[in-house]
Write an enzyme that holds these catalytic residues in place. Structure first.
Site, PDB file in Angstrom:
ATOM      1  N   HIS A   7      49.586  32.475  31.644  1.00  0.00           N
ATOM      2  CA  HIS A   7      48.868  31.896  30.493  1.00  0.00           C
ATOM      3  C   HIS A   7      48.062  32.954  29.744  1.00  0.00           C
ATOM      4  O   HIS A   7      47.742  34.012  30.283  1.00  0.00           O
ATOM      5  CB  HIS A   7      47.960  30.729  30.896  1.00  0.00           C
ATOM      6  CG  HIS A   7      46.853  31.035  31.863  1.00  0.00           C
ATOM      7  ND1 HIS A   7      47.007  30.927  33.238  1.00  0.00           N
ATOM      8  CD2 HIS A   7      45.575  31.441  31.661  1.00  0.00           C
ATOM      9  CE1 HIS A   7      45.856  31.229  33.821  1.00  0.00           C
ATOM     10  NE2 HIS A   7      44.970  31.556  32.902  1.00  0.00           N
ATOM     11  N   GLU A 130      43.829  38.272  34.749  1.00  0.00           N
ATOM     12  CA  GLU A 130      43.818  37.353  35.894  1.00  0.00           C
ATOM     13  C   GLU A 130      45.165  37.443  36.578  1.00  0.00           C
ATOM     14  O   GLU A 130      46.203  37.546  35.897  1.00  0.00           O
ATOM     15  CB  GLU A 130      43.563  35.920  35.404  1.00  0.00           C
ATOM     16  CG  GLU A 130      43.586  34.870  36.512  1.00  0.00           C
ATOM     17  CD  GLU A 130      43.370  33.457  35.995  1.00  0.00           C
ATOM     18  OE1 GLU A 130      43.352  33.239  34.777  1.00  0.00           O
ATOM     19  OE2 GLU A 130      43.226  32.547  36.839  1.00  0.00           O
TER      20      GLU A 130
HETATM   21  C1  LIG Z   1      39.639  27.757  36.618  1.00  0.00           C
HETATM   22  C2  LIG Z   1      39.999  29.180  36.636  1.00  0.00           C
HETATM   23  C3  LIG Z   1      40.744  29.549  35.380  1.00  0.00           C
HETATM   24  C4  LIG Z   1      42.221  29.770  35.741  1.00  0.00           C
HETATM   25  O1  LIG Z   1      42.983  30.243  34.879  1.00  0.00           O
HETATM   26  O2  LIG Z   1      42.591  29.387  36.882  1.00  0.00           O
HETATM   27  C5  LIG Z   1      40.160  30.767  34.701  1.00  0.00           C
HETATM   28  O3  LIG Z   1      40.809  31.541  34.075  1.00  0.00           O
HETATM   29  S1  LIG Z   1      38.441  30.936  34.878  1.00  0.00           S
HETATM   30  C6  LIG Z   1      38.031  32.176  33.604  1.00  0.00           C
HETATM   31  C7  LIG Z   1      36.574  32.490  33.640  1.00  0.00           C
HETATM   32  N1  LIG Z   1      36.261  33.378  34.747  1.00  0.00           N
HETATM   33  C8  LIG Z   1      36.167  34.709  34.576  1.00  0.00           C
HETATM   34  O4  LIG Z   1      36.300  35.230  33.482  1.00  0.00           O
HETATM   35  C9  LIG Z   1      35.882  35.517  35.823  1.00  0.00           C
HETATM   36  C10 LIG Z   1      35.989  37.014  35.565  1.00  0.00           C
HETATM   37  N2  LIG Z   1      35.041  37.450  34.545  1.00  0.00           N
HETATM   38  C11 LIG Z   1      33.921  38.182  34.882  1.00  0.00           C
HETATM   39  O5  LIG Z   1      33.694  38.535  36.021  1.00  0.00           O
HETATM   40  C12 LIG Z   1      33.020  38.581  33.736  1.00  0.00           C
HETATM   41  O6  LIG Z   1      33.227  37.700  32.639  1.00  0.00           O
HETATM   42  C13 LIG Z   1      33.231  40.046  33.241  1.00  0.00           C
HETATM   43  C14 LIG Z   1      32.890  41.006  34.385  1.00  0.00           C
HETATM   44  C15 LIG Z   1      34.640  40.270  32.744  1.00  0.00           C
HETATM   45  C16 LIG Z   1      32.273  40.292  32.087  1.00  0.00           C
HETATM   46  O7  LIG Z   1      31.000  39.947  32.551  1.00  0.00           O
HETATM   47  P1  LIG Z   1      29.762  39.970  31.549  1.00  0.00           P
HETATM   48  O8  LIG Z   1      30.147  39.304  30.275  1.00  0.00           O
HETATM   49  O9  LIG Z   1      28.554  39.493  32.250  1.00  0.00           O
HETATM   50  O10 LIG Z   1      29.593  41.505  31.382  1.00  0.00           O
HETATM   51  P2  LIG Z   1      29.339  42.301  30.068  1.00  0.00           P
HETATM   52  O11 LIG Z   1      29.007  41.437  28.917  1.00  0.00           O
HETATM   53  O12 LIG Z   1      28.395  43.391  30.445  1.00  0.00           O
HETATM   54  O13 LIG Z   1      30.795  42.929  29.817  1.00  0.00           O
HETATM   55  C17 LIG Z   1      31.100  44.193  30.331  1.00  0.00           C
HETATM   56  C18 LIG Z   1      32.031  44.797  29.298  1.00  0.00           C
HETATM   57  O14 LIG Z   1      33.262  44.051  29.324  1.00  0.00           O
HETATM   58  C19 LIG Z   1      33.477  43.472  28.054  1.00  0.00           C
HETATM   59  N3  LIG Z   1      34.051  42.153  28.281  1.00  0.00           N
HETATM   60  C20 LIG Z   1      33.442  41.072  28.802  1.00  0.00           C
HETATM   61  N4  LIG Z   1      34.298  40.039  28.859  1.00  0.00           N
HETATM   62  C21 LIG Z   1      35.464  40.481  28.356  1.00  0.00           C
HETATM   63  C22 LIG Z   1      36.744  39.893  28.124  1.00  0.00           C
HETATM   64  N5  LIG Z   1      36.973  38.603  28.429  1.00  0.00           N
HETATM   65  N6  LIG Z   1      37.732  40.651  27.594  1.00  0.00           N
HETATM   66  C23 LIG Z   1      37.492  41.951  27.278  1.00  0.00           C
HETATM   67  N7  LIG Z   1      36.309  42.601  27.453  1.00  0.00           N
HETATM   68  C24 LIG Z   1      35.314  41.843  27.992  1.00  0.00           C
HETATM   69  C25 LIG Z   1      32.146  43.409  27.363  1.00  0.00           C
HETATM   70  O15 LIG Z   1      32.318  43.409  25.969  1.00  0.00           O
HETATM   71  C26 LIG Z   1      31.496  44.675  27.881  1.00  0.00           C
HETATM   72  O16 LIG Z   1      32.017  45.753  27.166  1.00  0.00           O
HETATM   73  P3  LIG Z   1      31.000  46.778  26.435  1.00  0.00           P
HETATM   74  O17 LIG Z   1      31.903  47.729  25.715  1.00  0.00           O
HETATM   75  O18 LIG Z   1      30.197  47.382  27.575  1.00  0.00           O
HETATM   76  O19 LIG Z   1      30.161  45.910  25.530  1.00  0.00           O
HETATM   77 CO    CO Z   2      42.870  31.716  33.455  1.00  0.00          CO
END
Ligand SMILES: CC[C@H](C(=O)O)C(=O)SCCNC(=O)CCNC(=O)[C@H](O)C(C)(C)COP(=O)(O)OP(=O)(O)OC[C@H]1O[C@@H](n2cnc3c(N)ncnc32)[C@H](O)[C@@H]1OP(=O)(O)O
Ligand code: CO
Length: 134
Positions: A7, A130
Site C-alpha cells: 500500500h 513499512e
Molecule cells: C495500523 C498500522 C498501519 C499499517 O499499515 O498496518 C500503519 O501504517 S501505521 C502508520 C503510522 N505509524 C508510523 O508512522 C510509525 C513509524 N513512524 C515513526 O516512527 C515516526 O513517525 C518517524 C520516526 C518517521 C518520524 O517521527 P517524528 O515525526 O517524531 O520525527 P521528526 O519530525 O523529527 O522527523 C524526523 C525527520 O524525518 C522526517 N519525516 C517524518 N515523518 C516522515 C515521513 N512520513 N516521510 C518522510 N520523512 C518524514 C521529518 O521531516 C524529519 O526530517 P527533517 O529533515 O529533520 O525535518
Molecule cells: Co501502513
C-alpha cells in the site's frame, strides 16, 4: 527481499472529506474506517486493481500522524509498504546493513493482522518505509 507494493499511505487532515473524495470524485472502492490504537491511527483502505491506498488520520494523543500533519497541514504521502516473506530475516539484514528499524525493533501487528516494521525515512531517500510480512 522486498516484494509487492502492499500500500501507499496518505496522511489526511479530514478523513470524512478524503473518504468522500475517493469514493465519490475518484469512484474508488473505499473500505470502512478502522481504529488502530496501538499505532495511534485510524486507517481506511482503498482497494485498487494493483495495490491499496491507506488513508491515515491521527487517533489519540500520541499519534505519529499528528506531527506529520503539523508539518504538512494539507496532508501528503506518508509511507509506502512493501511485502516481505520473512520480517525477522529482513530486519536482521537491514540492521546488518546499518539501517535504522523504528520503535523497539520488534514487529507490531499492523492493520492487516500481519507483522509490520518501519524504517527511518532518512535512511531511504526521505521515504518512510513499512515492511509487512505476508
Ligand atoms: C495500523 C498500522 C498501519 C499499517 O499499515 O498496518 C500503519 O501504517 S501505521 C502508520 C503510522 N505509524 C508510523 O508512522 C510509525 C513509524 N513512524 C515513526 O516512527 C515516526 O513517525 C518517524 C520516526 C518517521 C518520524 O517521527 P517524528 O515525526 O517524531 O520525527 P521528526 O519530525 O523529527 O522527523 C524526523 C525527520 O524525518 C522526517 N519525516 C517524518 N515523518 C516522515 C515521513 N512520513 N516521510 C518522510 N520523512 C518524514 C521529518 O521531516 C524529519 O526530517 P527533517 O529533515 O529533520 O525535518
Ligand atoms: Co501502513
Amino acid at each position: 527481499m522486498i516484494g509487492r507494493l502492499n500500500h501507499v499511505a496518505i496522511a489526511v487532515p479530514d478523513l470524512d472529506a478524503a473518504i468522500a473524495q475517493y469514493a465519490g470524485t475518484l469512484g474508488a472502492n473505499v473500505g470502512a474506517p478502522q481504529d488502530e490504537p496501538d499505532h495511534g491511527v485510524t486507517v481506511v483502505f482503498i482497494e485498487l486493481p494493483n495495490t491499496k491506498i491507506e488513508l491515515l488520520h491521527p487517533l489519540g494523543d500520541n499519534s505519529p500522524i499528528t506531527g506529520y500533519l503539523d508539518k504538512n497541514p494539507a496532508g501528503g504521502i506518508h509511507h509506502i509498504c512493501y511485502e516481505v516473506d520473512d520480517i525477522m530475516a529482513a530486519r536482521d539484514k537491514l540492521l546488518a546493513d546499518g539501517a535504522r528499524v523504528l520503535g523497539t525493533g520488534a514487529p507490531k501487528i499492523g492493520a492487516h493482522g500481519k507483522p509490520v516494521l518501519f524504517l527511518h525515512p532518512k535512511d531511504f531517500n526521505g521515504c518512510l518505509i513499512e515492511l509487512e510480512q505476508v
